[in-house]
Motif scaffolding. Structure first.
Motif, mmCIF file in Angstrom:
data_model
loop_
_atom_site.group_PDB
_atom_site.id
_atom_site.type_symbol
_atom_site.label_atom_id
_atom_site.label_comp_id
_atom_site.label_asym_id
_atom_site.label_seq_id
_atom_site.Cartn_x
_atom_site.Cartn_y
_atom_site.Cartn_z
ATOM 1 N N LYS A 246 6.308 -0.385 -1.551
ATOM 2 C CA LYS A 246 4.901 0.417 -1.002
ATOM 3 C C LYS A 246 3.683 0.927 -1.822
ATOM 4 O O LYS A 246 2.177 1.111 -2.344
ATOM 5 C CB LYS A 246 5.365 1.162 -0.653
ATOM 6 C CG LYS A 246 4.933 2.456 0.154
ATOM 7 C CD LYS A 246 5.694 3.965 0.677
ATOM 8 C CE LYS A 246 4.473 4.759 1.471
ATOM 9 N NZ LYS A 246 5.285 6.050 1.717
ATOM 10 N N TYR A 247 4.305 1.118 -3.359
ATOM 11 C CA TYR A 247 3.227 1.905 -4.509
ATOM 12 C C TYR A 247 3.009 0.545 -5.322
ATOM 13 O O TYR A 247 2.786 1.294 -6.324
ATOM 14 C CB TYR A 247 4.190 2.562 -4.751
ATOM 15 C CG TYR A 247 4.121 4.433 -3.985
ATOM 16 C CD1 TYR A 247 3.053 5.391 -3.491
ATOM 17 C CD2 TYR A 247 5.284 4.281 -3.616
ATOM 18 C CE1 TYR A 247 3.371 6.361 -2.366
ATOM 19 C CE2 TYR A 247 5.620 5.682 -2.741
ATOM 20 C CZ TYR A 247 4.412 5.949 -2.461
ATOM 21 O OH TYR A 247 4.743 7.259 -1.362
ATOM 22 N N GLU A 248 3.079 -0.486 -5.287
ATOM 23 C CA GLU A 248 2.396 -1.378 -5.053
ATOM 24 C C GLU A 248 2.300 -2.126 -7.168
ATOM 25 O O GLU A 248 2.465 -2.109 -8.109
ATOM 26 C CB GLU A 248 0.864 -1.342 -5.940
ATOM 27 C CG GLU A 248 0.417 -1.076 -4.293
ATOM 28 C CD GLU A 248 -1.508 -1.082 -4.316
ATOM 29 O OE1 GLU A 248 -2.000 -0.987 -5.899
ATOM 30 O OE2 GLU A 248 -1.774 -1.840 -3.392
ATOM 31 N N TYR A 249 3.912 -1.310 -7.185
ATOM 32 C CA TYR A 249 4.981 -1.632 -8.971
ATOM 33 C C TYR A 249 5.530 -3.436 -9.027
ATOM 34 O O TYR A 249 5.091 -3.904 -9.525
ATOM 35 C CB TYR A 249 6.352 -0.649 -9.010
ATOM 36 C CG TYR A 249 5.649 0.496 -9.581
ATOM 37 C CD1 TYR A 249 4.809 1.603 -10.083
ATOM 38 C CD2 TYR A 249 6.069 1.401 -8.262
ATOM 39 C CE1 TYR A 249 3.951 2.564 -10.433
ATOM 40 C CE2 TYR A 249 5.766 3.415 -8.615
ATOM 41 C CZ TYR A 249 5.275 3.240 -10.138
ATOM 42 O OH TYR A 249 4.221 4.234 -9.880
ATOM 43 N N ILE A 250 5.611 -3.878 -7.172
ATOM 44 C CA ILE A 250 6.395 -5.213 -7.377
ATOM 45 C C ILE A 250 5.157 -5.499 -6.070
ATOM 46 O O ILE A 250 4.412 -4.865 -5.400
ATOM 47 C CB ILE A 250 6.930 -5.558 -7.375
ATOM 48 C CG1 ILE A 250 8.099 -4.651 -5.676
ATOM 49 C CG2 ILE A 250 8.434 -5.006 -8.557
ATOM 50 C CD1 ILE A 250 9.582 -4.959 -5.796
ATOM 51 N N SER A 251 4.987 -6.744 -5.969
ATOM 52 C CA SER A 251 4.530 -7.779 -4.592
ATOM 53 C C SER A 251 5.252 -7.713 -3.425
ATOM 54 O O SER A 251 6.694 -7.255 -3.431
ATOM 55 C CB SER A 251 4.258 -9.113 -5.072
ATOM 56 O OG SER A 251 5.048 -9.867 -5.767
ATOM 57 N N GLU A 252 4.530 -7.937 -2.543
ATOM 58 C CA GLU A 252 5.674 -7.788 -0.964
ATOM 59 C C GLU A 252 6.089 -8.964 -1.323
ATOM 60 O O GLU A 252 7.454 -9.485 -1.049
ATOM 61 C CB GLU A 252 3.988 -8.210 -0.121
ATOM 62 C CG GLU A 252 4.064 -6.647 0.423
ATOM 63 C CD GLU A 252 4.804 -5.522 1.030
ATOM 64 O OE1 GLU A 252 6.452 -6.631 1.861
ATOM 65 O OE2 GLU A 252 4.581 -4.372 0.737
ATOM 66 N N LYS A 253 5.550 -10.069 -2.232
ATOM 67 C CA LYS A 253 6.785 -11.449 -1.947
ATOM 68 C C LYS A 253 8.100 -11.234 -3.017
ATOM 69 O O LYS A 253 8.849 -11.537 -2.843
ATOM 70 C CB LYS A 253 6.083 -12.260 -2.688
ATOM 71 C CG LYS A 253 6.327 -13.875 -3.091
ATOM 72 C CD LYS A 253 5.751 -15.225 -3.372
ATOM 73 C CE LYS A 253 5.891 -16.096 -3.343
ATOM 74 N NZ LYS A 253 5.447 -17.653 -4.081
ATOM 75 N N GLN A 254 7.803 -10.994 -4.410
ATOM 76 C CA GLN A 254 8.706 -10.028 -4.972
ATOM 77 C C GLN A 254 10.407 -9.443 -4.324
ATOM 78 O O GLN A 254 11.323 -9.757 -4.435
ATOM 79 C CB GLN A 254 8.484 -9.565 -5.850
ATOM 80 C CG GLN A 254 7.330 -10.149 -7.424
ATOM 81 C CD GLN A 254 6.836 -9.240 -8.467
ATOM 82 O OE1 GLN A 254 5.795 -8.789 -8.081
ATOM 83 N NE2 GLN A 254 7.699 -9.765 -9.411
#
Length: 776
Positions: A246-254
């Protein structure tokens, strides 16, 4: 109209006035509440000094020479402090995404989060920032109930703002990770990473970091162990991963791929009686308590090794320690199986004891019963001796040691008295390895399993040395009489007359096989084959006092009677002192006292202790080298020759009779085996230029032993452990264990090259039988 309008304006201004009065009063009331909280009206608040130095119990850490944690000492809190720089980025990101997304944008209180919590009565998330949660953990305590919860929240706000003034954002995060109790003796993030995943925090993968952060919600409920709540823990971990996406520390795919993973625990509990180097850790616990008693803090208070977070830098190498423990278990499991095979009730009705009457066995068992912890506990409870004995003969469920279990535990039902006899059937062992030039102890194994056998045979256990004591006799002879390894003495019956050297009657020792060859044997050949008659002649020439003096100078501290019989190893010694003594030979005649600790630091890195070597010149370089040359003969043509064996199919002579492992060691090795009367003790002392290792194997009681010399000698009981250990060390070149020859002194004055003597004799001797007489 005008009056109505005027009245309406007056009413409006009245509302405005009261609004500001109420608003100002609210502000003043809030300020008053904060002031009252700060003044301690709602409970004691931390002082400035306390905020600067929050009191946290820290475990003392034992650190190996290669930088690994060997173990910790703690009472309730198994905590080791980590600075922010030692926290991985994925761990910090997981925390901020889950617990406080605006962490870097507030000063301890998140206004938006607080207003949202009030507006929705906490249904859309709480308002506690990381700073507030830290304040609660450090100074406030558990969440309060009913109206007291609001007062507690005010205290948290006040303390949080103070923390923000005293510490950087990074320091607060580090404190937050270090303070939290993750359960299962995992206090703080470093212990948690080691306990749940068997690794350091910097090695945590993103999904592992997310699981640990998820435990902040409730480490008792979200506990990953199988009997707790692994499903809930995984779900909670996936929530953390969703927040990170949600806070873009990892991607949705990850996020999707990580959420599909299992927890993949490597549960490694940090317990006092399990793990690596347990016997060494227990020795160090006693050593550190003694050090703390003699070295108080500047204010006079004693250091507490369970709370003060000391860092103890040891000499033990974790890789060599692992090799040593594996070697001990590999050999002892096989040796014990053979011992059980030979001591079945059918083969030995008095098993595990040999050569004892029933009365003597009863005496041993009764003494063991009265010396047990169970007896002492029952006595403290006021039980009579008769009542205690009855309890010792009542069956009960218990967990005992078992070589055939992966955990070495077996649940069974037996009487406490039967369990005493059961444990006496197990052979014990001790092993210590040391660098002779520095005295640094590299490995320490005090037994086969600390949980079940807590007596440390390395330091606490003393047993007769057998033939491993003979090198002291040879050293005295070479030092005083300038003998060389090539000098020879006859293998004939030799008696030392009564009253000579304190003898009350003539002493006429026999060789182990009861025979005398009648040949002249070189000292090198005589020591290699432990010929007692030659050793008796040597001690008669130099006197027992000289031998005792050399042994004492080489670190043997126990009382030794100055009688000729010591030549055959009747003195009782421990492995610790014997390794230190043999190190003198490998270190060119200089004794270096074994050392286990190089440095101690407090939790702030201040050095409290640094080791100063204790050394003593005992032998000249020439004498020390001659002794090494003598003991090389043990592995070249004596009782230690099996170290050179290469396994060949269907050639059992090349196969160790116990383990079946080939050693195939081709490098220079000096050593000495030792076997005591009735095969009660088996020893092997082995040396290469930069490593001296001693091994002892025997029963708890001397009446527990092999009946046959085939299995009961040092070459069968102890030497295989040394061989396995050294093979493992040589497989890891990073350890730097030497394969070189021992350093020969310049201008060596003692002849160690016996080939020239052999050539000179060749012209004078008439037959091959004459050639054999010199022992080549």
């Amino acid at each position: 109209m005008a009056k109505a309008k005027q009245k309406k304006q007056k009413g409006f201004f009245t509302y405005i006035k009261w609004f500001w009065i109420l608003f100002g009063s609210g502000i003043l009331f809030a300020i008053l509440i904060f002031l009252l909280a700060a003044w301690g009206a709602f409970g004691e608040m931390p002082t400035f000094e306390h905020l600067e130095n929050p009191q946290t119990n820290l475990a003392t850490e034992l650190i190996s020479s290669d930088g690994e944690t060997l173990g910790k000492y703690f009472l309730d809190d198994n905590r080791t402090w980590l600075d922010y720089k030692n926290l991985p980025e994925n761990l910090v990101n997981a925390l901020i995404a889950t617990e406080d997304a605006r962490y870097y944008n507030h000063a301890g209180i998140d206004a938006r989060g607080t207003l949202r919590a009030f507006a929705f009565l906490g249904t859309k998330g709480g308002a506690s920032t990381i700073s507030q949660q830290l304040a609660r953990q450090l100074f406030v305590g558990r969440k309060a109930q009913d109206w007291r919860r609001y007062l507690q929240k005010v205290k948290e706000w006040v303390i949080a703002t103070r923390l923000e003034r005293n510490y950087t954002k990074e320091e607060i995060i580090a404190m937050y990770f270090n303070i939290y109790d993750f359960g299962n003796n995992a206090d703080g993030i470093r212990s948690a990473a080691r306990v749940y995943f068997g690794k350091e925090p910097m090695e945590l993968r993103t999904e592992e970091a997310a699981m640990l952060v998820g435990m902040f919600k409730n480490s008792s409920f979200y506990n990953p162990r199988p009997h707790r709540n692994p499903v809930g823990t995984r779900n909670r971990r996936n929530v953390v991963l969703s927040q990170m996406a949600k806070y873009e520390y990892i991607s949705e795919k990850q996020k999707d791929s990580l959420q599909a993973l299992e927890l993949n625990l490597n549960y490694s509990p940090e317990l006092h009686n399990e793990g690596l180097a347990t016997y060494f850790r227990m020795y160090m616990q006693r050593w550190l308590n003694g050090w703390a008693k003699d070295n108080p803090k500047p204010d006079g208070e004693k250091y507490n090794i369970y709370l003060d977070g000391l860092k103890v830098y040891t000499t033990v190498d974790s890789r060599m320690q692992k090799n040593a423990e594996e070697a001990v278990r590999e050999h002892m499991k096989n040796l014990q199986a053979e011992f059980f095979h030979q001591n079945t009730p059918k083969r030995n009705p008095t098993a595990p004891f040999l050569d004892l009457t029933k009365g003597a066995i009863d005496t041993i068992m009764r003494r063991a019963m009265k010396q047990s912890e169970m007896w002492r506990n029952l006595s403290r409870m006021g039980k009579s001796e008769k009542e205690i004995e009855e309890i010792f003969h009542q069956k009960k469920g218990m967990t005992v040691f078992d070589w055939n279990s992966d955990s070495f535990d077996k649940d069974t039902i037996m009487t406490p008295m039967d369990s005493i006899r059961y444990y006496k059937t197990f052979l014990r062992t001790a092993m210590m390895s040391m660098e002779p030039q520095t005295g640094h102890v590299k490995a320490w194994v005090g037994g086969v399993d600390y949980k079940h056998f807590q007596y440390d045979q390395v330091f606490q256990g003393t047993r007769q040395a057998g033939s491993t004591f003979k090198p002291f006799v040879y050293a005295a002879a070479i030092d005083q009489l300038r003998y060389s390894p090539c000098d020879s003495l006859p293998d004939n019956q030799y008696c030392i007359e009564p009253l000579k050297h304190g003898n009350m009657e003539a002493w006429c020792p026999k060789n182990s096989d009861g025979k005398y060859s009648g040949k002249n044997l070189t000292l090198k050949n005589a020591l290699a084959n432990s010929v007692n008659t030659v050793t008796a002649q040597l001690i008669d020439k130099v006197g027992p006092g000289s031998v005792v003096n050399i042994a004492k100078n080489m670190g043997i501290t126990r009382e030794i009677l100055e009688v000729p019989a010591i030549a055959l190893g009747v003195p009782e010694v421990n492995v610790y002192e014997m390794v230190g003594a043999f190190g003198t030979y490998a270190n060119q005649g200089v004794y270096v006292k074994p050392v286990m600790v190089t440095r101690i630091e407090d939790k702030n890195g201040t050095v409290l202790y640094e080791y100063v070597p204790e050394t003593k010149d005992v032998l000249s370089k020439d004498v020390a080298y001659a002794m090494v040359n003598l003991m090389e003969g043990v592995t070249q043509g004596g009782s230690g020759t099996r170290l050179r064996h290469t396994f060949a199919k269907n050639q059992s002579v090349y196969k160790d009779i116990i383990t079946g492992y080939p050693y195939e060691l081709t490098n220079p090795i000096a050593g000495k085996t030792g076997t005591t009367q009735n095969q009660s003790d088996g020893w092997f002392m082995g040396m290469v230029p930069n490593l001296v290792t001693g091994v002892w194997v025997g029963g708890e009681n001397r009446a527990v032993h092999f009946k046959s010399i085939l299995y009961g000698q040092g070459a069968s009981m102890a030497l295989p452990i040394w061989g396995l250990y050294m093979k493992k060390n040589y497989e890891n070149e990073e350890l730097g264990v030497s394969k070189d020859a021992f350093e020969e002194p310049e201008d060596l004055s003692i002849n160690v090259d016996c080939t020239k003597i052999l050539q000179d004799l060749q012209d004078d001797l008439d037959t091959e039988d004459d050639m054999e007489d010199v022992g080549f």
